[in-house]
Design a protein around this motif. Structure first.
Motif, short mmCIF file in Angstrom:
data_model
loop_
_atom_site.label_atom_id
_atom_site.label_comp_id
_atom_site.label_asym_id
_atom_site.label_seq_id
_atom_site.Cartn_x
_atom_site.Cartn_y
_atom_site.Cartn_z
N ARG A 383 0.78 -1.25 0.00
CA ARG A 383 -0.21 0.09 -0.01
C ARG A 383 0.84 1.05 0.07
NH1 ARG A 383 -3.89 2.57 4.41
NH2 ARG A 383 -5.02 3.76 3.29
N LEU A 384 2.03 1.22 0.92
CA LEU A 384 2.67 2.33 0.83
C LEU A 384 3.50 2.45 -0.50
CD1 LEU A 384 4.77 4.62 2.19
CD2 LEU A 384 6.06 2.59 2.87
N CYS A 385 3.97 1.47 -1.18
CA CYS A 385 4.80 1.67 -2.31
C CYS A 385 3.75 1.96 -3.45
CB CYS A 385 5.44 0.35 -2.77
SG CYS A 385 6.84 -0.05 -1.51
N GLU A 386 2.52 1.60 -3.55
CA GLU A 386 1.52 1.97 -4.57
C GLU A 386 1.23 3.62 -4.51
OE1 GLU A 386 -1.49 -0.69 -3.69
OE2 GLU A 386 -0.62 -2.53 -4.57
N ALA A 387 1.22 3.91 -3.27
CA ALA A 387 0.92 5.36 -3.03
C ALA A 387 2.02 6.38 -3.32
CB ALA A 387 0.81 5.61 -1.35
N LEU A 388 3.23 5.72 -3.16
CA LEU A 388 4.56 6.36 -3.61
C LEU A 388 4.35 6.57 -5.19
CD1 LEU A 388 7.11 5.13 -1.09
CD2 LEU A 388 6.38 7.58 -1.30
N SER A 389 4.10 5.45 -5.75
CA SER A 389 4.18 5.23 -7.43
C SER A 389 3.07 6.31 -8.06
CB SER A 389 3.95 3.92 -7.64
OG SER A 389 4.88 3.22 -7.34
N ARG A 390 1.99 6.33 -7.42
CA ARG A 390 0.84 7.15 -7.93
C ARG A 390 1.24 8.75 -7.80
NH1 ARG A 390 -2.38 3.95 -4.68
NH2 ARG A 390 -2.75 5.63 -3.06
N ARG A 391 1.96 9.00 -6.85
CA ARG A 391 2.48 10.32 -6.79
C ARG A 391 4.01 10.58 -7.18
NH1 ARG A 391 -1.43 12.93 -3.40
NH2 ARG A 391 -2.87 11.61 -2.43
N GLY A 392 4.46 9.77 -7.78
CA GLY A 392 5.83 9.84 -8.19
C GLY A 392 6.17 10.90 -9.31
#
Length: 392
Positions: A383-392
């Motif tokens: 979940r953390l990594c997906e959130a970072l990817s969306r806002r990368g």
């Protein structure tokens, strides 16, 4: 993954239903038995009075000393329970005698509160504070430490697990150097106790300090100090009260013999009981099992962060803890933390003023810090990594 029943500990942790909590190096989510113990004592104080509640629960209060002693391999007489880890560290450190020209050796990754106290003592007493170089991995270089030893070195003060990353300093090897030279050794174990097995006999430290709120999952406003009997009788705390000492005559007093000389009379009794319950909870799970799960989760998080474009994992050291630090190219660490919190993902930010000797030398103004615990899951890491990817 380990012997820990993850479903059970998550059922014990109400916050797991509401947030993805990856800020355990700040303050972990307390398990329900800890919260129940604190609330029960506060209710008892409400019903019968504070002094009376303390007397009625004296056995539970005393049990906390036994639990902490078992946790770090000490005797109960070696343990003081205080308001927080900083107060514990200060009570030990400011009890030490100083003379002009004395030397203090410390690590590059030291925490700001400790460093400020060292610098204040240098200014007051004319002692020298010297930072031991790192080795190639980023940990304190034990060989360099040994080369710096002379008869003027009075203290080795090191943080076991620094606040700003996954590094685990070689506490046992440092202890061997200290014992060989007969030098007092103060270990800040604020971030290691509760996630790693810590044994004061194996480490060889004279003083060790830690908090309740982090990886022990205890109440805020609790901490403890271990003081070895080898040096205790030579240390007079920077302040005393009628709990730490006895007024023996009109112009005399006697400091108590055990480590409670570092305590003060007034304290949070509910917090002290809760701390004991938190220690019992960790001991029941087993520190080896906790370390195994925390290490595995942190390794998984580092691997998945490294796979994200623009993300740089900033952890140093060969042995790593459950603290994972990273930056994202072109993005502000505080803004990242705020955006994640908006999605109910809790992380924190380490800034240069918290660890200036380390972060400034690496040219880093801030880091995002994600710290896992045994109740976290790989799904939460995703979940953390997906959130970072969306806002990368």
């Amino acid at each position: 993954m380990t012997g820990i029943d993850v479903e059970r500990v998550r059922r014990d942790t109400a916050g797991c239903e509401r947030v993805t909590h990856l800020n355990n190096a700040g303050a972990a989510l307390s398990p329900r038995p800890v919260v129940d113990a604190v609330v029960e004592h506060l209710r008892l104080e409400e019903e019968i009075g504070g002094y009376e509640a303390a007397a009625e629960r004296a056995d539970r209060l005393e049990h906390t000393y036994d639990a902490l002693a078992r946790l770090v391999g000490a005797a109960r007489e070696d343990i003081a329970v205080v308001e927080n880890a900083t107060r514990a560290w200060d009570m030990g450190f400011y009890s030490l005698p100083w003379a002009p020209g004395d030397r203090i050796l410390t690590a590059r990754a030291e925490y700001a509160s400790n460093a400020i106290a060292l610098l204040q003592t240098a200014r007051r007493h004319g002692v020298q504070v010297e930072v031991v170089p790192d080795d190639e991995s980023g940990a304190l270089d034990v060989d360099a430490l040994r080369e710096l030893i002379d008869e003027r070195v009075k203290l080795i003060a090191v943080t076991h697990v620094p606040t700003q990353g996954g590094l685990v300093n070689p506490a046992v090897e440092i202890g061997k150097v200290a014992r060989e030279a007969g030098i007092t050794y103060l270990l800040d174990a604020c971030q290691s106790v509760g996630q790693l097995p810590v044994d004061v006999g194996e480490i060889g430290c004279d003083l060790l300090t830690a908090t309740g709120r982090k990886f022990l999952r205890g109440p805020r406003g609790t901490g403890f100090l271990y003081c070895s009997p080898r040096i205790r009788e030579h240390l007079e705390p920077p302040f005393l009260d009628l709990h730490a000492a006895t007024w023996t005559g009109a112009d005399s007093y006697q400091v108590r013999a055990d480590a409670r000389r570092f305590e003060s009379w007034e304290t949070s009794y509910a917090g002290k009981i809760g701390l004991g319950v938190a220690v019992d909870y960790a001991l029941d799970l087993g520190l080896d099992a906790i370390e195994a799960r925390v290490t595995q989760l942190a390794d998984t998080l580092r691997q998945r962060l490294r796979a994200l474009p623009g993300v740089l994992v900033r952890d140093r050291g060969t042995r790593l803890s459950g603290i994972v630090s990273f930056t994202v190219d072109g993005r502000d660490s505080h803004r990242i933390a705020e955006e994640l919190q908006a999605e109910r993902i809790n992380v924190s930010v380490s800034v240069v003023t918290s660890a200036r000797w380390d972060l400034e030398a690496r040219g880093l103004a801030s880091l995002v810090r994600a710290s896992v615990h045994y109740y976290n899951t790989e799904e939460e890491i995703d979940r953390l990594c997906e959130a970072l990817s969306r806002r990368g």
